[in-house]
Write an enzyme that holds these catalytic residues in place. Structure first.
Site, PDB file in Angstrom:
ATOM      1  N   HIS A  28      19.557  46.135 -25.429  1.00  0.00           N
ATOM      2  CA  HIS A  28      18.391  46.798 -24.815  1.00  0.00           C
ATOM      3  C   HIS A  28      18.748  48.046 -23.985  1.00  0.00           C
ATOM      4  CE1 HIS A  28      18.949  44.286 -21.218  1.00  0.00           C
ATOM      5  NE2 HIS A  28      18.344  43.238 -21.708  1.00  0.00           N
ATOM      6  N   HIS A  82      17.262  29.873 -20.254  1.00  0.00           N
ATOM      7  CA  HIS A  82      16.715  31.225 -20.111  1.00  0.00           C
ATOM      8  C   HIS A  82      15.916  31.562 -21.362  1.00  0.00           C
ATOM      9  CE1 HIS A  82      16.292  35.384 -19.221  1.00  0.00           C
ATOM     10  NE2 HIS A  82      17.476  35.825 -19.587  1.00  0.00           N
ATOM     11  N   GLU A  84      15.049  34.551 -22.543  1.00  0.00           N
ATOM     12  CA  GLU A  84      15.285  35.804 -23.271  1.00  0.00           C
ATOM     13  C   GLU A  84      15.824  35.482 -24.670  1.00  0.00           C
ATOM     14  OE1 GLU A  84      17.444  38.884 -21.174  1.00  0.00           O
ATOM     15  OE2 GLU A  84      16.676  40.413 -22.564  1.00  0.00           O
ATOM     16  N   ASP A  86      18.012  36.471 -26.727  1.00  0.00           N
ATOM     17  CA  ASP A  86      19.417  36.304 -27.113  1.00  0.00           C
ATOM     18  C   ASP A  86      19.872  34.855 -26.929  1.00  0.00           C
ATOM     19  OD1 ASP A  86      18.987  37.024 -24.436  1.00  0.00           O
ATOM     20  OD2 ASP A  86      21.010  37.765 -24.160  1.00  0.00           O
ATOM     21  N   HIS A 148      18.612  36.221 -15.017  1.00  0.00           N
ATOM     22  CA  HIS A 148      18.251  37.610 -15.083  1.00  0.00           C
ATOM     23  C   HIS A 148      16.756  37.848 -15.193  1.00  0.00           C
ATOM     24  CE1 HIS A 148      17.956  40.547 -18.737  1.00  0.00           C
ATOM     25  NE2 HIS A 148      17.964  41.308 -17.684  1.00  0.00           N
ATOM     26  N   ASP A 167      23.152  33.938 -17.920  1.00  0.00           N
ATOM     27  CA  ASP A 167      23.572  35.346 -17.903  1.00  0.00           C
ATOM     28  C   ASP A 167      24.589  35.656 -16.790  1.00  0.00           C
ATOM     29  OD1 ASP A 167      22.156  36.387 -20.075  1.00  0.00           O
ATOM     30  OD2 ASP A 167      20.373  36.800 -18.881  1.00  0.00           O
ATOM     31  N   TYR A 195      28.605  45.086 -17.120  1.00  0.00           N
ATOM     32  CA  TYR A 195      27.523  44.111 -17.296  1.00  0.00           C
ATOM     33  C   TYR A 195      26.769  43.922 -15.971  1.00  0.00           C
ATOM     34  CZ  TYR A 195      25.528  39.478 -18.502  1.00  0.00           C
ATOM     35  OH  TYR A 195      24.696  38.402 -18.724  1.00  0.00           O
ATOM     36  N   HIS A 228      27.371  34.776 -22.145  1.00  0.00           N
ATOM     37  CA  HIS A 228      27.971  35.946 -22.801  1.00  0.00           C
ATOM     38  C   HIS A 228      29.429  36.042 -22.359  1.00  0.00           C
ATOM     39  CE1 HIS A 228      24.059  37.523 -24.018  1.00  0.00           C
ATOM     40  NE2 HIS A 228      23.633  37.418 -22.771  1.00  0.00           N
TER      41      HIS A 228
HETATM   42 FE1  FEO Z   1      18.748  37.768 -19.977  1.00  0.00          FE
HETATM   43 FE2  FEO Z   1      21.459  37.190 -22.041  1.00  0.00          FE
HETATM   44  O1  FEO Z   1      19.657  37.336 -21.553  1.00  0.00           O
END
Ligand code: FEO
Length: 404
Positions: A28, A82, A84, A86, A148, A167, A195, A228
């Site tokens: 993004h 989460h 989101e 991903d 996040h 995250d 990051y 991640h």
């Molecule tokens: Fe806020 Fe890795 O997504």
């Protein structure tokens, strides 16, 4: 292809079953030259539990890694830390395949997931302090709103002192290695900082509160498993990542300056280089970022190591250069703190750009450390003198601030 994707054992009970995205270069709007990973985990307790899923195109990799450890139909619970995409991108397919007894998410996660997937998911809300029994293990939940997204939460396995941090404490780094201590520390520091700057920075106050909690009266942690990048499993690595997060979140004044600008016919470029000379002449380190060469996400990273931001633009169509509007809009959203700054630029006939740059300095709470320098068409000697003095003024203000 599927059987070749294996899970990786992390602790006696926990397996990594995520996906490595070696080729993505944009997350993004954030450049990810080293790719990323979408980590999901399997807790092999009496009630087998899947924690998070992966980005939708990687669903086969997730299901293959799960199947290398267990028949997916033997999984009892899914936890979605989460919403989101991903991490939740193939949650509906995972639910269809696994048919779990329950799917847990935070209260806001339940709302977000059902809003995103247009309803139809049977989700059980949990909140901080709630614990679910997995038979021979318990798992607890800690809401971490805005780390996040509003729905974000951690899960915690007290028996093995494992924190599933989603995250937080992650980085965009694709690797065949699963653990941080197997990866070059300079790479970890670089990608961790980038990051933080691009994902976590706006929520630095919350990070400081979270660090106080986890380092003082919080849960004992032997392993941090983010969604991640690599897993933190050694005490010194965990202490290091906590220390880095505290430094980045605090953003104490730093005696280094950066100049960010774009140029049309090199007038603003020539001014930028003289301002840099003025800064460097005081002994303060300075970096120069032309937006023809630097990306917004790299500038965001570097701002964590700078105490001064000097911005420049020519005027085009009664506004600033569009690349500067892009970067400043992005940086403003990231809410960096404790900066001083200045503006400069060139114009042909109307000259609105520098006023707009000053507006950004004000809106971002950046203390002005010198008079804006503006020149019509090409800079002359007097303009270069003002640019040089602007550089000196920024640097001297920065030195005073760093000495306070
Ligand atoms: Fe806020 Fe890795 O997504």
């Amino acid at each position: 292809m599927g059987a070749r994707f294996q899970a990786a054992k992390i602790t006696d009970t926990v397996y990594w079953v995520g996906a490595v995205d070696y080729t993505t270069r944009d997350f993004h709007g954030y450049l990810t030259p080293r790719g990323t990973s979408y980590n999901a985990y399997l807790v092999m307790a009496d009630k087998i539990t899947l924690i998070d899923t992966v980005k939708a195109p990687f669903r086969d990799e997730l299901f293959a890694r799960i199947s290398s450890v267990v028949n997916p139909k033997d999984i009892s619970y899914i936890i979605s830390n989460h919403a989101e995409m991903d991490h939740s991108g193939c949650l509906p397919e995972a639910i269809d395949l696994i048919r779990p007894d329950k799917v847990f998410a935070s209260v806001k996660g339940v709302k977000a997931l059902n809003a995103h997937f247009r309803g139809g998911l049977e989700l059980t809300p949990v909140k901080t302090g709630d614990t679910v029994s997995l038979g021979n293990r318990d798992i607890a939940f800690i809401e971490t709103p805005m780390l996040h997204w509003p729905d974000s939460m951690f899960s915690y396995l007290p028996d093995e002192r494992v924190l599933f941090s989603n995250d937080a404490f992650g980085m965009h780094l694709a690797s065949s290695k699963r653990f941080a201590n197997e990866i070059d520390h300079t790479v970890l520091k670089f990608e961790g900082e980038k990051y933080y700057a691009n994902i976590i920075l706006p929520y630095s106050n919350l990070v400081l509160k979270l660090l106080d909690k986890v380092t003082a009266d919080g849960p004992a942690i032997d392993n941090i498993l983010p969604d991640h990048g690599p897993i933190w499993r050694r005490a010194d690595d965990i202490a290091q990542v906590f220390s880095q997060y505290r430094t980045w979140a605090t953003q104490a004044p730093c005696c280094r300056a950066m100049i960010v600008y774009d140029t049309m016919w090199q007038s603003t470029d020539r001014m930028a280089r003289v301002i840099a000379e003025g800064i460097a002449g005081t002994g303060v380190e300075v970096s120069l970022h032309s937006l023809k060469a630097s990306h917004r996400s790299d500038i965001a990273k570097e701002i964590l190591d700078c105490g001064a931001l000097v911005i420049g633009s020519p005027t085009i169509n009664n506004g600033m250069f569009p690349t500067m509007a892009d970067v400043l809009s992005y940086l403003k959203g990231l809410r960096p703190r404790n900066l001083i700054g200045a503006a400069f630029g060139s114009y042909g006939w109307s000259g609105e750009a520098t006023g707009l740059l000053e507006g950004y300095l004000t809106d971002m709470g950046i203390e002005k450390a010198g008079e804006t320098v503006t020149t019509q068409y090409a800079p002359d000697d007097e303009t270069f003198e003002r640019c040089y003095n602007l550089g000196r003024s920024v640097a001297e203000t920065l030195i005073r601030k760093c000495d306070e």
